[in-house]
Design a protein around this motif. Structure first.
Motif, PDB file in Angstrom:
ATOM      1  N   TYR A  56       0.062  -3.354  92.916  1.00 10.42           N
ATOM      2  CA  TYR A  56       1.073  -2.590  93.644  1.00 10.42           C
ATOM      3  C   TYR A  56       0.725  -1.093  93.657  1.00 10.42           C
ATOM      4  O   TYR A  56       0.877  -0.433  94.687  1.00 10.42           O
ATOM      5  N   GLN A  57       0.257  -0.567  92.533  1.00  9.53           N
ATOM      6  CA  GLN A  57      -0.112   0.852  92.478  1.00  9.53           C
ATOM      7  C   GLN A  57      -1.171   1.180  93.523  1.00  9.53           C
ATOM      8  O   GLN A  57      -1.109   2.220  94.170  1.00  9.53           O
TER       9      GLN A  57
ATOM     10  N   VAL B  65      -1.508   3.233 100.088  1.00 11.10           N
ATOM     11  CA  VAL B  65      -1.914   3.068 101.477  1.00 11.10           C
ATOM     12  C   VAL B  65      -0.736   2.673 102.378  1.00 11.10           C
ATOM     13  O   VAL B  65      -0.707   3.010 103.551  1.00 11.10           O
ATOM     14  N   PHE B  66       0.230   1.973 101.801  1.00 12.08           N
ATOM     15  CA  PHE B  66       1.366   1.475 102.584  1.00 12.08           C
ATOM     16  C   PHE B  66       2.692   1.841 101.939  1.00 12.08           C
ATOM     17  O   PHE B  66       2.813   1.820 100.708  1.00 12.08           O
ATOM     18  N   LYS B  67       3.671   2.160 102.786  1.00 12.54           N
ATOM     19  CA  LYS B  67       5.039   2.366 102.318  1.00 12.54           C
ATOM     20  C   LYS B  67       5.668   0.979 102.194  1.00 12.54           C
ATOM     21  O   LYS B  67       6.155   0.419 103.171  1.00 12.54           O
ATOM     22  N   ILE B  68       5.593   0.406 101.012  1.00  8.86           N
ATOM     23  CA  ILE B  68       6.143  -0.916 100.768  1.00  8.86           C
ATOM     24  C   ILE B  68       6.671  -0.932  99.334  1.00  8.86           C
ATOM     25  O   ILE B  68       6.035  -0.382  98.431  1.00  8.86           O
ATOM     26  N   SER B  69       7.837  -1.509  99.152  1.00  8.62           N
ATOM     27  CA  SER B  69       8.392  -1.584  97.803  1.00  8.62           C
ATOM     28  C   SER B  69       7.773  -2.757  97.050  1.00  8.62           C
ATOM     29  O   SER B  69       7.213  -3.677  97.657  1.00  8.62           O
ATOM     30  N   LYS B  70       7.889  -2.722  95.737  1.00 10.13           N
ATOM     31  CA  LYS B  70       7.410  -3.834  94.919  1.00 10.13           C
ATOM     32  C   LYS B  70       8.112  -5.125  95.323  1.00 10.13           C
ATOM     33  O   LYS B  70       7.492  -6.183  95.376  1.00 10.13           O
ATOM     34  N   ASP B  71       9.403  -5.021  95.612  1.00  9.30           N
ATOM     35  CA  ASP B  71      10.169  -6.206  96.015  1.00  9.30           C
ATOM     36  C   ASP B  71       9.672  -6.771  97.342  1.00  9.30           C
ATOM     37  O   ASP B  71       9.584  -7.986  97.503  1.00  9.30           O
TER      38      ASP B  71
ATOM     39  N   PHE C  62       2.059   2.343 107.263  1.00  9.94           N
ATOM     40  CA  PHE C  62       0.776   2.932 106.867  1.00  9.94           C
ATOM     41  C   PHE C  62       0.952   4.382 106.434  1.00  9.94           C
ATOM     42  O   PHE C  62       1.614   5.173 107.110  1.00  9.94           O
ATOM     43  N   LEU C  63       0.341   4.747 105.324  1.00  5.01           N
ATOM     44  CA  LEU C  63       0.339   6.126 104.832  1.00  5.01           C
ATOM     45  C   LEU C  63      -1.035   6.733 105.125  1.00  5.01           C
ATOM     46  O   LEU C  63      -2.010   6.406 104.452  1.00  5.01           O
ATOM     47  N   PRO C  64      -1.123   7.600 106.144  1.00  5.86           N
ATOM     48  CA  PRO C  64      -2.434   8.137 106.519  1.00  5.86           C
ATOM     49  C   PRO C  64      -3.003   9.055 105.449  1.00  5.86           C
ATOM     50  O   PRO C  64      -2.276   9.830 104.831  1.00  5.86           O
ATOM     51  N   SER C  65      -4.301   8.943 105.240  1.00  4.95           N
ATOM     52  CA  SER C  65      -4.967   9.855 104.314  1.00  4.95           C
ATOM     53  C   SER C  65      -6.114  10.580 105.003  1.00  4.95           C
ATOM     54  O   SER C  65      -6.686  11.503 104.455  1.00  4.95           O
ATOM     55  N   ASP C  66      -6.413  10.163 106.223  1.00  6.82           N
ATOM     56  CA  ASP C  66      -7.547  10.708 106.947  1.00  6.82           C
ATOM     57  C   ASP C  66      -7.178  10.771 108.428  1.00  6.82           C
ATOM     58  O   ASP C  66      -6.786   9.761 109.011  1.00  6.82           O
TER      59      ASP C  66
ATOM     60  N   PHE D 217     -12.237  -4.057 103.495  1.00  7.56           N
ATOM     61  CA  PHE D 217     -11.384  -3.153 104.266  1.00  7.56           C
ATOM     62  C   PHE D 217      -9.967  -3.696 104.227  1.00  7.56           C
ATOM     63  O   PHE D 217      -9.756  -4.865 104.538  1.00  7.56           O
ATOM     64  N   LYS D 218      -9.014  -2.860 103.876  1.00  7.72           N
ATOM     65  CA  LYS D 218      -7.622  -3.330 103.770  1.00  7.72           C
ATOM     66  C   LYS D 218      -6.930  -3.369 105.125  1.00  7.72           C
ATOM     67  O   LYS D 218      -5.989  -4.106 105.330  1.00  7.72           O
TER      68      LYS D 218
END
Length: 157
Positions: A17-18, A23-29, A57-61, A155-156
């Protein structure tokens, strides 16, 4: 043989999960719910689909973000682990790092397709589709030799 699908140890799931949450806005649940649904479908016939909104999606690039935004179809293969249902504790884990083919579409799809590497969470892919069945044949040998098998994509997205 009864297969166990993604029954991660607590520490494994937390570490997974960490990584995914970077990379993604997703909760553990939410992530756990995806695994539970796929686990329930493990022995069902057919090709059930699972999707999430593109906005997770959480952009990093910047350049990848543009490619992501412009893509007609997006697919994400979440890591999975396969095991045989047995009383053996402390099995060693073999990691298979694969590269699935890119998904294709003629039109823009607004939902992200969620699956697992080689779609091995689907019975039909494990047993009927030639290409994915070949991967599973290899994995079965490892499972029958007493290993757990962790599958992830290079690749994720």
């Amino acid at each position: 043989m009864q297969y166990l699908f993604s029954e991660f140890r607590a520490s494994e799931f937390n570490a997974l999960y960490q990584e995914i949450s970077q990379v993604f806005k997703i909760s553990k649940d939410q992530l756990n719910a995806l695994y539970l649904i796929m686990r329930e479908e493990l022995e069902r016939e057919g090709y059930p689909e699972h999707t999430l909104s593109r906005n997770i999606f959480l952009p990093s690039d910047e350049s990848f973000q543009k490619r992501y935004d412009d893509a007609l179809v997006i697919g994400v293969d979440i890591p999975s682990i396969l095991d045989l249902d047995s009383d053996v504790k402390g099995k060693k884990t073999v990691v298979i790092l694969g590269q699935d083919p890119l998904r294709r579409s003629e039109a823009r799809v607004e939902e992200i397709s969620i699956g697992t590497p080689y779609a091995l969470h689907l019975k039909n892919c494990r047993e009927k589709l030639r290409n994915t069945r070949l991967y599973f044949d290899l994995i079965k040998v490892l499972l029958e030799s007493g290993y757990r098998v962790y599958l992830t994509d290079v690749f994720k997205v």
